[in-house]
Design a protein around this motif. Structure first.
Motif: not given
Length: 175
Positions: A23-26, A91-95, A129-134
């Motif tokens: 939940w800390a993700a913005k 940008e995908a890196t923002r996610l 894409v470095t985002a967590k995939r949930i």
């Protein structure tokens, strides 16, 4: 035990997410419910209240991008009848987290989607894409025999969020 009603399940996934360190993700990418998927609207509402940025997928001629979605935005229907924001792609890196609609899932982190391959192409494409995939799904959608359907292009999940909680997978340990 019977599954909770869809609204209760949607409320529960938001409660579980808010209790987790994710939940800390913005910057959160969600989807709009279309065909019986678990509804992420309670996550979106909680994210807006917390001052987070919410993004939705936008289908393009070359695949899929994500654009920011604000609570007051008017959405345009795409060719599948699903609403899309009209802003510039991010940008995908923002996610930081991408929540994926999930038809079925396995305990090993495999996700079965709707069959269009949009998420797999986005996650496995040229853009980093470095985002967590949930994955978002109901507990009753777990089926470990789905592993037999895994293809080389299928992108693994980092976790699955259901009405009973978040399960993390160690599918991308080498990343």
């Amino acid at each position: 035990m019977t599954s909770p009603l869809p609204q209760q399940a949607a409320e529960q996934v938001a409660v579980h997410l808010r209790a987790d360190d994710l939940w800390a993700a913005k910057h959160l990418a969600l989807y709009l419910v279309n065909d019986g998927e678990l509804d992420p609207s309670y996550i979106a509402q909680a994210a807006w209240r917390a001052g987070k940025h919410v993004y939705l997928p936008v289908i393009t001629s070359s695949g899929m991008r994500f654009c920011e979605w604000r609570a007051t935005d008017t959405l345009r229907l795409n060719r599948f009848g699903i609403g899309e924001p009209q802003g510039q792609p991010c940008e995908a890196t923002r996610l930081e987290i991408i929540f994926l609609p999930t038809v079925g899932w396995s305990a090993a982190g495999f996700r079965l989607g709707m069959g269009g391959g949009y998420y797999d192409r986005f996650l496995g494409g040229e853009e980093v894409v470095t985002a967590k995939r949930i994955g978002l799904a109901y507990d009753c959608q777990r089926d470990d025999s789905l592993e037999n359907l895994r293809e080389t292009w299928d992108q693994p999940l980092d976790g699955i969020l259901t009405e009973t909680g978040l399960r993390r997978f160690d599918t991308r340990a080498g990343d």
